[in-house]
Enzyme design. Structure first.
Site, PDB file in Angstrom:
ATOM      1  N   LYS A 162       0.840  -1.209   0.000  1.00 44.86           N
ATOM      2  CA  LYS A 162       0.000   0.000   0.000  1.00 44.86           C
ATOM      3  C   LYS A 162       0.871   1.253   0.000  1.00 44.86           C
ATOM      4  O   LYS A 162       0.606   2.206  -0.734  1.00 44.86           O
ATOM      5  CB  LYS A 162      -0.910   0.018   1.238  1.00 44.86           C
ATOM      6  CG  LYS A 162      -1.777   1.262   1.301  1.00 44.86           C
ATOM      7  CD  LYS A 162      -2.277   1.564   2.697  1.00 44.86           C
ATOM      8  CE  LYS A 162      -1.268   2.171   3.607  1.00 44.86           C
ATOM      9  NZ  LYS A 162      -1.422   3.581   3.940  1.00 44.86           N
ATOM     10  N   ASN A 163       1.915   1.269   0.809  1.00 50.62           N
ATOM     11  CA  ASN A 163       2.729   2.488   0.910  1.00 50.62           C
ATOM     12  C   ASN A 163       3.542   2.761  -0.353  1.00 50.62           C
ATOM     13  O   ASN A 163       4.016   3.870  -0.554  1.00 50.62           O
ATOM     14  CB  ASN A 163       3.666   2.416   2.125  1.00 50.62           C
ATOM     15  CG  ASN A 163       2.908   2.647   3.426  1.00 50.62           C
ATOM     16  OD1 ASN A 163       1.706   2.929   3.412  1.00 50.62           O
ATOM     17  ND2 ASN A 163       3.591   2.528   4.549  1.00 50.62           N
ATOM     18  N   ARG A 182      -3.541  11.319   4.224  1.00 46.76           N
ATOM     19  CA  ARG A 182      -2.445  12.295   4.185  1.00 46.76           C
ATOM     20  C   ARG A 182      -1.540  12.116   2.967  1.00 46.76           C
ATOM     21  O   ARG A 182      -0.912  13.063   2.513  1.00 46.76           O
ATOM     22  CB  ARG A 182      -1.608  12.165   5.448  1.00 46.76           C
ATOM     23  CG  ARG A 182      -2.178  12.916   6.617  1.00 46.76           C
ATOM     24  CD  ARG A 182      -1.239  12.749   7.780  1.00 46.76           C
ATOM     25  NE  ARG A 182       0.120  13.035   7.374  1.00 46.76           N
ATOM     26  CZ  ARG A 182       0.680  14.237   7.393  1.00 46.76           C
ATOM     27  NH1 ARG A 182       0.004  15.258   7.837  1.00 46.76           N
ATOM     28  NH2 ARG A 182       1.934  14.416   6.986  1.00 46.76           N
ATOM     29  N   ARG A 230       2.018  15.337  12.813  1.00 50.36           N
ATOM     30  CA  ARG A 230       2.350  14.966  11.422  1.00 50.36           C
ATOM     31  C   ARG A 230       2.375  16.171  10.489  1.00 50.36           C
ATOM     32  O   ARG A 230       1.576  16.292   9.567  1.00 50.36           O
ATOM     33  CB  ARG A 230       1.375  13.920  10.898  1.00 50.36           C
ATOM     34  CG  ARG A 230       1.629  12.551  11.440  1.00 50.36           C
ATOM     35  CD  ARG A 230       0.798  11.519  10.762  1.00 50.36           C
ATOM     36  NE  ARG A 230       1.503  10.811   9.704  1.00 50.36           N
ATOM     37  CZ  ARG A 230       0.960   9.792   9.048  1.00 50.36           C
ATOM     38  NH1 ARG A 230      -0.241   9.396   9.305  1.00 50.36           N
ATOM     39  NH2 ARG A 230       1.652   9.181   8.114  1.00 50.36           N
ATOM     40  N   ASP A 282       5.353   0.758  11.395  1.00 50.78           N
ATOM     41  CA  ASP A 282       4.067   0.177  10.998  1.00 50.78           C
ATOM     42  C   ASP A 282       3.878  -1.248  11.527  1.00 50.78           C
ATOM     43  O   ASP A 282       2.789  -1.799  11.430  1.00 50.78           O
ATOM     44  CB  ASP A 282       3.929   0.188   9.468  1.00 50.78           C
ATOM     45  CG  ASP A 282       3.650   1.597   8.939  1.00 50.78           C
ATOM     46  OD1 ASP A 282       3.615   2.538   9.746  1.00 50.78           O
ATOM     47  OD2 ASP A 282       3.474   1.753   7.715  1.00 50.78           O
ATOM     48  N   VAL A 312       9.333   7.142  15.865  1.00 50.30           N
ATOM     49  CA  VAL A 312       8.961   7.797  14.598  1.00 50.30           C
ATOM     50  C   VAL A 312       7.772   8.748  14.753  1.00 50.30           C
ATOM     51  O   VAL A 312       7.826   9.902  14.315  1.00 50.30           O
ATOM     52  CB  VAL A 312       8.680   6.744  13.491  1.00 50.30           C
ATOM     53  CG1 VAL A 312       8.316   7.429  12.169  1.00 50.30           C
ATOM     54  CG2 VAL A 312       9.878   5.826  13.297  1.00 50.30           C
ATOM     55  N   ARG A 351      -8.468   0.468   4.916  1.00 52.59           N
ATOM     56  CA  ARG A 351      -7.543   1.404   4.267  1.00 52.59           C
ATOM     57  C   ARG A 351      -6.218   0.738   3.942  1.00 52.59           C
ATOM     58  O   ARG A 351      -5.576   1.071   2.956  1.00 52.59           O
ATOM     59  CB  ARG A 351      -7.258   2.611   5.179  1.00 52.59           C
ATOM     60  CG  ARG A 351      -8.367   3.627   5.224  1.00 52.59           C
ATOM     61  CD  ARG A 351      -7.922   4.842   5.983  1.00 52.59           C
ATOM     62  NE  ARG A 351      -6.759   5.464   5.358  1.00 52.59           N
ATOM     63  CZ  ARG A 351      -5.993   6.386   5.921  1.00 52.59           C
ATOM     64  NH1 ARG A 351      -6.255   6.803   7.141  1.00 52.59           N
ATOM     65  NH2 ARG A 351      -4.970   6.909   5.290  1.00 52.59           N
TER      66      ARG A 351
HETATM   67  C1  UD1 Z   1       4.955   7.003   5.630  1.00 51.69           C
HETATM   68  C2  UD1 Z   1       4.014   5.826   5.548  1.00 51.69           C
HETATM   69  C3  UD1 Z   1       3.583   5.397   6.939  1.00 51.69           C
HETATM   70  C4  UD1 Z   1       4.807   5.109   7.785  1.00 51.69           C
HETATM   71  C5  UD1 Z   1       5.785   6.284   7.771  1.00 51.69           C
HETATM   72  C6  UD1 Z   1       7.102   5.978   8.463  1.00 51.69           C
HETATM   73  C7  UD1 Z   1       2.872   6.095   3.427  1.00 51.69           C
HETATM   74  C8  UD1 Z   1       1.593   6.400   2.708  1.00 51.69           C
HETATM   75  N1  UD1 Z   1       2.851   6.192   4.768  1.00 51.69           N
HETATM   76  O1  UD1 Z   1       4.241   8.079   6.227  1.00 51.69           O
HETATM   77  O2  UD1 Z   1       2.784   4.215   6.835  1.00 51.69           O
HETATM   78  O3  UD1 Z   1       4.388   4.883   9.113  1.00 51.69           O
HETATM   79  O4  UD1 Z   1       6.090   6.646   6.411  1.00 51.69           O
HETATM   80  O5  UD1 Z   1       7.708   4.862   7.923  1.00 51.69           O
HETATM   81  O6  UD1 Z   1       3.870   5.752   2.830  1.00 51.69           O
HETATM   82  N2  UD1 Z   1       7.661  14.797   9.737  1.00 51.69           N
HETATM   83  C9  UD1 Z   1       7.839  16.136  10.001  1.00 51.69           C
HETATM   84  N3  UD1 Z   1       7.694  17.034   8.981  1.00 51.69           N
HETATM   85  C10 UD1 Z   1       7.371  16.641   7.717  1.00 51.69           C
HETATM   86  C11 UD1 Z   1       7.193  15.257   7.442  1.00 51.69           C
HETATM   87  C12 UD1 Z   1       7.338  14.351   8.484  1.00 51.69           C
HETATM   88  O7  UD1 Z   1       8.124  16.525  11.133  1.00 51.69           O
HETATM   89  O8  UD1 Z   1       7.247  17.493   6.834  1.00 51.69           O
HETATM   90  C13 UD1 Z   1       7.805  13.815  10.839  1.00 51.69           C
HETATM   91  C14 UD1 Z   1       6.479  13.093  11.132  1.00 51.69           C
HETATM   92  O9  UD1 Z   1       5.651  13.873  11.971  1.00 51.69           O
HETATM   93  C15 UD1 Z   1       6.974  11.820  11.775  1.00 51.69           C
HETATM   94  C16 UD1 Z   1       8.284  11.544  11.028  1.00 51.69           C
HETATM   95  O10 UD1 Z   1       8.673  12.777  10.425  1.00 51.69           O
HETATM   96  O11 UD1 Z   1       7.244  12.035  13.130  1.00 51.69           O
HETATM   97  C17 UD1 Z   1       8.177  10.477   9.954  1.00 51.69           C
HETATM   98  O12 UD1 Z   1       7.160  10.819   9.036  1.00 51.69           O
HETATM   99  P1  UD1 Z   1       7.224  10.378   7.504  1.00 51.69           P
HETATM  100  O13 UD1 Z   1       8.386   9.463   7.295  1.00 51.69           O
HETATM  101  O14 UD1 Z   1       7.121  11.593   6.662  1.00 51.69           O
HETATM  102  O15 UD1 Z   1       5.887   9.522   7.353  1.00 51.69           O
HETATM  103  P2  UD1 Z   1       4.830   9.567   6.182  1.00 51.69           P
HETATM  104  O16 UD1 Z   1       5.530   9.749   4.873  1.00 51.69           O
HETATM  105  O17 UD1 Z   1       3.730  10.496   6.546  1.00 51.69           O
END
Ligand code: UD1
Length: 424
Positions: A25-26, A97, A126, A311, A333, A404
Protein backbone atom coordinates in the site's frame (compact mmCIF):
# COMPACT_ATOMS: atom_id res chain seq x y z
CA UNK A 1 -18.27 0.94 2.56
CA UNK A 2 -19.79 2.00 5.86
CA UNK A 3 -17.72 3.11 8.82
CA UNK A 4 -20.22 1.58 11.21
CA UNK A 5 -19.41 -2.07 10.77
CA UNK A 6 -17.34 -4.24 13.03
CA UNK A 7 -15.16 -7.30 12.92
CA UNK A 8 -16.02 -10.19 15.21
CA UNK A 9 -13.05 -12.38 16.04
CA UNK A 10 -13.19 -15.69 17.90
CA UNK A 11 -10.12 -17.23 19.46
CA UNK A 12 -8.42 -19.21 16.67
CA UNK A 13 -5.33 -20.99 17.87
CA UNK A 14 -2.71 -22.63 15.65
CA UNK A 15 -3.13 -20.72 12.36
CA UNK A 16 -1.61 -22.87 9.66
CA UNK A 17 -1.00 -22.69 5.92
CA UNK A 18 0.45 -20.66 3.11
CA UNK A 19 -0.23 -17.05 2.15
CA UNK A 20 0.39 -14.97 -0.98
CA UNK A 21 1.03 -11.29 -0.38
CA UNK A 22 -0.59 -8.32 -2.04
CA UNK A 23 1.21 -5.25 -3.36
CA UNK A 24 2.53 -2.69 -0.87
CA UNK A 25 0.00 0.00 0.00
CA UNK A 26 2.73 2.49 0.91
CA UNK A 27 4.39 1.96 -2.47
CA UNK A 28 1.30 2.06 -4.67
CA UNK A 29 -0.03 5.40 -3.39
CA UNK A 30 3.10 7.37 -4.20
CA UNK A 31 3.58 5.50 -7.47
CA UNK A 32 0.03 6.42 -8.48
CA UNK A 33 0.90 10.06 -7.68
CA UNK A 34 4.08 9.79 -9.78
CA UNK A 35 1.98 9.12 -12.90
CA UNK A 36 1.21 12.87 -12.88
CA UNK A 37 4.83 13.45 -13.99
CA UNK A 38 4.04 11.86 -17.36
CA UNK A 39 1.51 12.35 -20.13
CA UNK A 40 -0.09 9.11 -21.27
CA UNK A 41 -1.07 5.75 -19.81
CA UNK A 42 0.71 4.30 -16.79
CA UNK A 43 -0.08 0.64 -16.12
CA UNK A 44 0.37 -0.65 -12.58
CA UNK A 45 0.07 -4.33 -11.69
CA UNK A 46 -0.02 -6.14 -8.33
CA UNK A 47 -2.10 -3.24 -6.97
CA UNK A 48 -3.60 -3.88 -3.53
CA UNK A 49 -7.38 -3.48 -3.41
CA UNK A 50 -7.35 -1.23 -0.34
CA UNK A 51 -9.57 1.75 0.42
CA UNK A 52 -6.63 4.18 0.14
CA UNK A 53 -6.06 3.10 -3.47
CA UNK A 54 -9.66 4.11 -4.24
CA UNK A 55 -9.04 7.47 -2.53
CA UNK A 56 -5.93 8.10 -4.62
CA UNK A 57 -7.86 7.02 -7.73
CA UNK A 58 -10.53 9.60 -6.90
CA UNK A 59 -7.88 12.27 -6.33
CA UNK A 60 -6.27 11.61 -9.73
CA UNK A 61 -9.71 11.67 -11.37
CA UNK A 62 -10.38 15.07 -9.79
CA UNK A 63 -7.16 16.29 -11.42
CA UNK A 64 -8.61 15.15 -14.75
CA UNK A 65 -6.95 11.73 -15.17
CA UNK A 66 -8.88 8.75 -16.52
CA UNK A 67 -8.35 5.86 -14.12
CA UNK A 68 -9.52 2.27 -14.58
CA UNK A 69 -9.07 -0.23 -11.77
CA UNK A 70 -9.54 -3.89 -12.63
CA UNK A 71 -9.77 -5.19 -9.07
CA UNK A 72 -9.76 -8.84 -10.10
CA UNK A 73 -6.61 -8.45 -12.17
CA UNK A 74 -5.21 -6.00 -9.56
CA UNK A 75 -4.30 -3.69 -12.43
CA UNK A 76 -4.62 0.08 -12.64
CA UNK A 77 -4.54 2.11 -15.84
CA UNK A 78 -3.95 5.82 -15.26
CA UNK A 79 -4.24 8.10 -18.28
CA UNK A 80 -2.70 11.48 -17.51
CA UNK A 81 -2.88 12.86 -21.07
CA UNK A 82 -5.38 15.49 -19.99
CA UNK A 83 -4.95 16.96 -16.52
CA UNK A 84 -7.00 20.12 -16.09
CA UNK A 85 -7.07 20.73 -12.35
CA UNK A 86 -4.38 21.27 -9.73
CA UNK A 87 -6.55 21.28 -6.61
CA UNK A 88 -6.56 18.70 -3.81
CA UNK A 89 -9.58 19.47 -1.60
CA UNK A 90 -9.87 19.19 2.20
CA UNK A 91 -12.06 16.09 2.09
CA UNK A 92 -9.39 13.96 0.36
CA UNK A 93 -6.56 15.51 2.35
CA UNK A 94 -8.33 14.73 5.62
CA UNK A 95 -9.08 11.15 4.66
CA UNK A 96 -5.61 10.34 3.42
CA UNK A 97 -2.45 12.29 4.18
CA UNK A 98 -0.68 10.65 1.25
CA UNK A 99 -2.73 13.10 -0.89
CA UNK A 100 0.12 15.60 -0.34
CA UNK A 101 2.25 13.37 -2.59
CA UNK A 102 0.70 14.81 -5.77
CA UNK A 103 2.08 18.27 -4.91
CA UNK A 104 5.65 17.49 -6.09
CA UNK A 105 4.51 15.98 -9.42
CA UNK A 106 2.02 18.82 -10.05
CA UNK A 107 4.67 21.47 -9.41
CA UNK A 108 7.17 19.67 -11.61
CA UNK A 109 4.76 19.27 -14.52
CA UNK A 110 2.57 22.41 -14.28
CA UNK A 111 4.32 24.77 -11.84
CA UNK A 112 1.15 24.95 -9.80
CA UNK A 113 -0.59 23.03 -6.99
CA UNK A 114 -3.38 24.00 -4.61
CA UNK A 115 -3.57 21.66 -1.66
CA UNK A 116 -5.84 21.79 1.39
CA UNK A 117 -4.00 22.13 4.68
CA UNK A 118 -3.68 18.78 6.42
CA UNK A 119 -5.44 18.46 9.75
CA UNK A 120 -3.86 16.84 12.78
CA UNK A 121 -4.44 13.12 13.13
CA UNK A 122 -4.15 10.29 15.58
CA UNK A 123 -0.47 9.76 14.82
CA UNK A 124 0.34 13.14 16.30
CA UNK A 125 0.87 16.49 14.63
CA UNK A 126 2.35 14.97 11.42
CA UNK A 127 3.35 18.27 9.88
CA UNK A 128 4.35 18.76 6.22
CA UNK A 129 6.97 21.41 6.98
CA UNK A 130 9.81 19.41 5.35
CA UNK A 131 7.82 19.17 2.10
CA UNK A 132 7.02 22.90 2.09
CA UNK A 133 10.51 24.04 3.05
CA UNK A 134 11.94 22.00 0.19
CA UNK A 135 9.44 23.39 -2.32
CA UNK A 136 10.17 26.95 -1.13
CA UNK A 137 13.91 26.40 -1.62
CA UNK A 138 13.21 25.12 -5.12
CA UNK A 139 11.61 28.48 -5.88
CA UNK A 140 7.95 27.76 -5.16
CA UNK A 141 5.91 30.69 -3.89
CA UNK A 142 3.63 29.36 -1.12
CA UNK A 143 0.66 31.27 0.22
CA UNK A 144 -2.09 30.24 2.64
CA UNK A 145 -5.49 31.19 1.23
CA UNK A 146 -8.33 30.10 3.53
CA UNK A 147 -7.91 26.40 4.15
CA UNK A 148 -5.66 25.96 1.09
CA UNK A 149 -1.96 26.22 0.33
CA UNK A 150 -1.47 27.90 -3.02
CA UNK A 151 1.86 26.90 -4.59
CA UNK A 152 3.23 28.44 -7.79
CA UNK A 153 6.58 28.60 -9.53
CA UNK A 154 8.04 29.71 -12.86
CA UNK A 155 10.48 26.81 -12.90
CA UNK A 156 11.88 24.61 -10.16
CA UNK A 157 15.53 25.16 -9.11
CA UNK A 158 17.81 22.26 -8.25
CA UNK A 159 19.26 22.36 -4.72
CA UNK A 160 21.34 20.47 -2.21
CA UNK A 161 18.84 19.47 0.48
CA UNK A 162 19.59 18.11 3.92
CA UNK A 163 16.62 16.51 5.63
CA UNK A 164 16.86 16.80 9.42
CA UNK A 165 14.89 13.51 9.59
CA UNK A 166 14.55 10.92 6.79
CA UNK A 167 10.84 11.51 6.21
CA UNK A 168 9.37 9.06 3.72
CA UNK A 169 6.76 11.44 2.30
CA UNK A 170 9.10 14.45 2.08
CA UNK A 171 11.79 12.37 0.34
CA UNK A 172 9.22 11.10 -2.16
CA UNK A 173 7.81 14.56 -2.89
CA UNK A 174 11.27 16.13 -3.33
CA UNK A 175 12.44 13.24 -5.47
CA UNK A 176 9.47 13.43 -7.82
CA UNK A 177 9.79 17.23 -8.12
CA UNK A 178 13.53 16.91 -8.80
CA UNK A 179 13.14 14.46 -11.71
CA UNK A 180 11.92 17.29 -14.00
CA UNK A 181 14.12 20.04 -12.48
CA UNK A 182 17.09 21.18 -14.54
CA UNK A 183 20.48 20.55 -12.88
CA UNK A 184 21.50 18.25 -10.06
CA UNK A 185 19.45 17.85 -6.89
CA UNK A 186 20.97 16.22 -3.82
CA UNK A 187 18.74 14.86 -1.04
CA UNK A 188 20.90 14.09 1.99
CA UNK A 189 19.54 11.97 4.85
CA UNK A 190 16.83 10.73 2.50
CA UNK A 191 14.43 7.95 3.47
CA UNK A 192 15.45 4.68 1.78
CA UNK A 193 12.41 2.59 2.71
CA UNK A 194 11.74 -0.26 0.22
CA UNK A 195 8.67 1.69 -0.91
CA UNK A 196 10.88 4.70 -1.75
CA UNK A 197 13.14 2.33 -3.72
CA UNK A 198 10.09 1.05 -5.62
CA UNK A 199 9.27 4.67 -6.51
CA UNK A 200 12.85 5.13 -7.70
CA UNK A 201 12.52 1.98 -9.84
CA UNK A 202 9.47 3.29 -11.71
CA UNK A 203 10.92 6.80 -12.02
CA UNK A 204 14.11 5.40 -13.58
CA UNK A 205 12.01 3.35 -15.95
CA UNK A 206 10.16 6.55 -16.92
CA UNK A 207 13.55 8.03 -17.84
CA UNK A 208 14.53 9.78 -14.60
CA UNK A 209 18.23 9.89 -13.70
CA UNK A 210 18.56 8.99 -10.03
CA UNK A 211 21.63 7.74 -8.21
CA UNK A 212 21.57 6.26 -4.72
CA UNK A 213 24.72 7.07 -2.75
CA UNK A 214 25.58 5.96 0.75
CA UNK A 215 24.66 6.89 3.36
CA UNK A 216 21.07 7.80 2.47
CA UNK A 217 21.78 10.28 -0.31
CA UNK A 218 19.78 10.58 -3.52
CA UNK A 219 21.29 12.42 -6.47
CA UNK A 220 18.90 13.41 -9.24
CA UNK A 221 19.91 14.80 -12.66
CA UNK A 222 16.84 16.56 -14.00
CA UNK A 223 15.47 15.54 -17.39
CA UNK A 224 13.06 17.48 -19.61
CA UNK A 225 10.28 14.88 -19.73
CA UNK A 226 9.32 11.44 -18.50
CA UNK A 227 7.39 8.72 -20.31
CA UNK A 228 4.54 6.60 -18.92
CA UNK A 229 5.50 2.98 -18.23
CA UNK A 230 4.26 -0.32 -16.83
CA UNK A 231 5.30 -1.32 -13.31
CA UNK A 232 4.58 -4.13 -10.84
CA UNK A 233 4.20 -2.98 -7.23
CA UNK A 234 6.50 -4.72 -4.70
CA UNK A 235 5.09 -7.21 -2.19
CA UNK A 236 3.86 -5.71 1.06
CA UNK A 237 6.45 -6.32 3.81
CA UNK A 238 3.99 -4.93 6.37
CA UNK A 239 1.26 -7.38 5.41
CA UNK A 240 3.89 -10.13 5.61
CA UNK A 241 4.95 -9.07 9.11
CA UNK A 242 1.34 -8.91 10.25
CA UNK A 243 0.59 -12.45 9.04
CA UNK A 244 3.78 -13.83 10.63
CA UNK A 245 2.73 -12.26 13.92
CA UNK A 246 -0.75 -13.77 13.61
CA UNK A 247 0.92 -17.18 13.34
CA UNK A 248 3.29 -16.37 16.21
CA UNK A 249 0.61 -15.30 18.73
CA UNK A 250 -1.73 -18.19 17.90
CA UNK A 251 1.05 -20.79 18.19
CA UNK A 252 0.76 -21.68 14.51
CA UNK A 253 2.92 -22.22 11.46
CA UNK A 254 2.72 -20.13 8.32
CA UNK A 255 4.65 -20.01 5.08
CA UNK A 256 4.85 -16.91 2.85
CA UNK A 257 6.71 -17.86 -0.38
CA UNK A 258 6.82 -14.27 -1.73
CA UNK A 259 7.87 -12.63 1.55
CA UNK A 260 10.56 -9.97 0.83
CA UNK A 261 12.94 -11.24 3.56
CA UNK A 262 15.86 -9.05 2.58
CA UNK A 263 13.97 -5.89 3.60
CA UNK A 264 12.69 -7.33 6.88
CA UNK A 265 15.92 -8.19 8.69
CA UNK A 266 15.46 -6.45 12.03
CA UNK A 267 11.85 -7.60 12.34
CA UNK A 268 12.67 -11.24 11.49
CA UNK A 269 15.63 -11.12 13.87
CA UNK A 270 13.32 -10.05 16.70
CA UNK A 271 10.91 -12.92 15.94
CA UNK A 272 13.84 -15.36 16.16
CA UNK A 273 15.01 -13.73 19.38
CA UNK A 274 11.54 -14.45 20.83
CA UNK A 275 12.20 -18.14 20.20
CA UNK A 276 10.11 -18.58 17.04
CA UNK A 277 11.60 -20.75 14.32
CA UNK A 278 12.11 -18.50 11.30
CA UNK A 279 13.28 -20.30 8.16
CA UNK A 280 14.19 -18.27 5.08
CA UNK A 281 13.51 -20.09 1.80
CA UNK A 282 16.26 -18.01 0.18
CA UNK A 283 18.05 -15.00 1.71
CA UNK A 284 15.83 -12.72 -0.41
CA UNK A 285 12.48 -14.37 -0.65
CA UNK A 286 10.13 -16.71 1.20
CA UNK A 287 9.80 -17.41 4.90
CA UNK A 288 8.23 -20.02 7.13
CA UNK A 289 7.52 -19.28 10.78
CA UNK A 290 6.85 -22.03 13.30
CA UNK A 291 5.76 -20.51 16.58
CA UNK A 292 7.39 -21.52 19.85
CA UNK A 293 5.02 -22.42 22.66
CA UNK A 294 7.24 -20.50 25.11
CA UNK A 295 7.86 -17.08 23.52
CA UNK A 296 10.30 -14.75 25.27
CA UNK A 297 9.66 -11.01 25.48
CA UNK A 298 11.99 -8.79 23.45
CA UNK A 299 12.49 -5.05 23.56
CA UNK A 300 12.72 -2.95 20.41
CA UNK A 301 12.73 0.59 19.13
CA UNK A 302 11.18 1.71 15.88
CA UNK A 303 13.20 3.71 13.39
CA UNK A 304 13.61 4.65 9.75
CA UNK A 305 14.51 1.79 7.40
CA UNK A 306 16.44 -0.50 7.90
CA UNK A 307 15.34 -0.18 11.53
CA UNK A 308 12.26 -1.80 13.04
CA UNK A 309 9.27 -0.46 11.04
CA UNK A 310 6.91 1.73 13.00
CA UNK A 311 4.07 0.18 11.00
CA UNK A 312 4.76 -3.19 12.68
CA UNK A 313 5.12 -1.79 16.18
CA UNK A 314 1.44 -2.31 17.14
CA UNK A 315 1.17 -5.95 15.95
CA UNK A 316 4.58 -6.72 17.52
CA UNK A 317 3.31 -5.31 20.81
CA UNK A 318 0.56 -7.96 20.80
CA UNK A 319 3.22 -10.66 20.62
CA UNK A 320 4.98 -9.08 23.63
CA UNK A 321 1.72 -9.05 25.60
CA UNK A 322 1.75 -12.87 25.45
CA UNK A 323 5.48 -13.50 25.91
CA UNK A 324 7.27 -14.35 29.14
CA UNK A 325 9.18 -11.44 30.64
CA UNK A 326 9.10 -7.71 30.06
CA UNK A 327 9.41 -5.80 26.81
CA UNK A 328 10.27 -2.12 26.49
CA UNK A 329 8.94 -0.64 23.28
CA UNK A 330 10.27 2.74 22.17
CA UNK A 331 8.34 4.41 19.35
CA UNK A 332 10.72 6.95 17.89
CA UNK A 333 8.96 7.80 14.60
CA UNK A 334 5.51 9.09 15.54
CA UNK A 335 4.77 10.76 18.86
CA UNK A 336 1.23 9.42 19.19
CA UNK A 337 1.48 5.88 17.96
CA UNK A 338 0.92 3.97 21.17
CA UNK A 339 -2.81 4.66 21.50
CA UNK A 340 -3.60 0.97 20.91
CA UNK A 341 -2.15 0.21 24.36
CA UNK A 342 -5.47 1.39 25.84
CA UNK A 343 -7.39 -1.11 23.70
CA UNK A 344 -5.01 -3.97 24.51
CA UNK A 345 -5.37 -3.14 28.20
CA UNK A 346 -9.13 -3.77 27.81
CA UNK A 347 -8.16 -7.30 26.72
CA UNK A 348 -6.10 -7.89 29.84
CA UNK A 349 -2.68 -6.79 28.59
CA UNK A 350 -0.29 -5.49 31.25
CA UNK A 351 1.11 -2.36 29.64
CA UNK A 352 2.44 0.74 31.32
CA UNK A 353 2.35 3.78 29.13
CA UNK A 354 2.57 7.22 30.66
CA UNK A 355 1.84 9.08 27.44
CA UNK A 356 5.52 9.20 26.48
CA UNK A 357 7.09 7.40 23.55
CA UNK A 358 7.83 4.32 25.65
CA UNK A 359 5.53 1.45 26.57
CA UNK A 360 6.51 -1.29 28.98
CA UNK A 361 4.76 -4.60 28.43
CA UNK A 362 4.72 -7.34 31.03
CA UNK A 363 3.75 -10.64 29.44
CA UNK A 364 0.56 -12.37 30.64
CA UNK A 365 -0.65 -15.97 30.18
CA UNK A 366 -3.68 -15.00 28.14
CA UNK A 367 -5.69 -12.12 26.72
CA UNK A 368 -9.47 -11.97 26.90
CA UNK A 369 -11.94 -11.00 24.17
CA UNK A 370 -13.35 -7.48 24.52
CA UNK A 371 -14.99 -4.67 22.56
CA UNK A 372 -12.20 -2.56 21.12
CA UNK A 373 -11.89 0.40 18.78
CA UNK A 374 -9.24 0.57 16.05
CA UNK A 375 -7.54 3.97 16.26
CA UNK A 376 -5.47 3.73 13.05
CA UNK A 377 -4.55 1.39 10.19
CA UNK A 378 -1.77 -0.61 11.78
CA UNK A 379 -3.42 -0.76 15.20
CA UNK A 380 -6.50 -2.27 13.52
CA UNK A 381 -4.40 -5.21 12.32
CA UNK A 382 -2.85 -5.52 15.78
CA UNK A 383 -6.25 -5.75 17.44
CA UNK A 384 -7.41 -8.41 14.99
CA UNK A 385 -4.31 -10.45 15.83
CA UNK A 386 -4.91 -9.94 19.54
CA UNK A 387 -8.49 -11.15 19.02
CA UNK A 388 -7.27 -14.35 17.37
CA UNK A 389 -5.12 -15.17 20.41
CA UNK A 390 -7.59 -13.99 23.08
CA UNK A 391 -9.97 -16.28 24.93
CA UNK A 392 -13.58 -15.69 23.88
CA UNK A 393 -14.88 -13.15 21.41
CA UNK A 394 -13.44 -9.78 20.38
CA UNK A 395 -15.45 -7.13 18.57
CA UNK A 396 -13.52 -4.40 16.82
CA UNK A 397 -15.10 -1.23 15.46
CA UNK A 398 -13.30 1.34 13.33
CA UNK A 399 -12.93 -1.18 10.50
CA UNK A 400 -12.51 1.57 7.89
CA UNK A 401 -8.91 1.76 9.17
CA UNK A 402 -8.50 -1.97 8.48
CA UNK A 403 -9.93 -1.50 4.96
CA UNK A 404 -7.54 1.40 4.27
CA UNK A 405 -4.43 -0.67 4.70
CA UNK A 406 -5.11 -4.22 3.59
CA UNK A 407 -6.65 -6.25 0.75
CA UNK A 408 -9.20 -8.46 2.49
CA UNK A 409 -6.67 -9.61 5.06
CA UNK A 410 -9.54 -11.33 6.86
CA UNK A 411 -9.88 -13.79 3.94
CA UNK A 412 -6.19 -14.65 4.14
CA UNK A 413 -6.43 -15.21 7.89
CA UNK A 414 -9.59 -17.30 7.44
CA UNK A 415 -7.76 -19.51 4.95
CA UNK A 416 -5.25 -20.16 7.76
CA UNK A 417 -8.05 -21.19 10.12
CA UNK A 418 -9.08 -17.89 11.69
CA UNK A 419 -12.69 -17.43 12.77
CA UNK A 420 -13.39 -13.84 11.70
CA UNK A 421 -16.70 -12.32 10.64
CA UNK A 422 -17.16 -8.88 9.17
CA UNK A 423 -20.45 -7.25 10.08
CA UNK A 424 -20.98 -4.35 7.64
C1 UD1 B 1 4.95 7.00 5.63
C2 UD1 B 1 4.01 5.83 5.55
C3 UD1 B 1 3.58 5.40 6.94
C4 UD1 B 1 4.81 5.11 7.79
C5 UD1 B 1 5.78 6.28 7.77
C6 UD1 B 1 7.10 5.98 8.46
C7 UD1 B 1 2.87 6.09 3.43
C8 UD1 B 1 1.59 6.40 2.71
N1 UD1 B 1 2.85 6.19 4.77
O1 UD1 B 1 4.24 8.08 6.23
O2 UD1 B 1 2.78 4.21 6.83
O3 UD1 B 1 4.39 4.88 9.11
O4 UD1 B 1 6.09 6.65 6.41
O5 UD1 B 1 7.71 4.86 7.92
O6 UD1 B 1 3.87 5.75 2.83
N2 UD1 B 1 7.66 14.80 9.74
C9 UD1 B 1 7.84 16.14 10.00
N3 UD1 B 1 7.69 17.03 8.98
C10 UD1 B 1 7.37 16.64 7.72
C11 UD1 B 1 7.19 15.26 7.44
C12 UD1 B 1 7.34 14.35 8.48
O7 UD1 B 1 8.12 16.52 11.13
O8 UD1 B 1 7.25 17.49 6.83
C13 UD1 B 1 7.81 13.82 10.84
C14 UD1 B 1 6.48 13.09 11.13
O9 UD1 B 1 5.65 13.87 11.97
C15 UD1 B 1 6.97 11.82 11.77
C16 UD1 B 1 8.28 11.54 11.03
O10 UD1 B 1 8.67 12.78 10.42
O11 UD1 B 1 7.24 12.03 13.13
C17 UD1 B 1 8.18 10.48 9.95
O12 UD1 B 1 7.16 10.82 9.04
P1 UD1 B 1 7.22 10.38 7.50
O13 UD1 B 1 8.39 9.46 7.29
O14 UD1 B 1 7.12 11.59 6.66
O15 UD1 B 1 5.89 9.52 7.35
P2 UD1 B 1 4.83 9.57 6.18
O16 UD1 B 1 5.53 9.75 4.87
O17 UD1 B 1 3.73 10.50 6.55
Amino acid sequence: MSNNGCIVIEQSLGLRGEVTLDGAKNAVLVIMASSVLTSGITKLTNVPVSADVFQMKQLLEELGAQVTFDEKAKTLLIDTSILNNCIVGPELMRKMRASILVAGPLLARFGRAIVALPGGCLLGARPIDFHLRAFARMGVHIEVVGEYLHMNCESLQSQRFVLEYPSVGATENMLMAATLTAGTTHIINAAIEPEVLDLIAILRNMGARIEIAVPGTLIVEGVSSLRPVQHAIIADRLEAGTILLAAAVTGGSVSIPDCPNSVMDVFLEKLSEMGHEVVLHTPDKGVTLKATNAPRAVSFRTGPYPGFPTDLQAPMMVAQCLASGTSVIYETVFENRLVHTRELQKMGAQITHDGSLIATVKGVDCLYGASVIAPDIRASAALVIAGLAAQGQTTMTGIHHFRRGYTRLEDKLRALGANITIVE
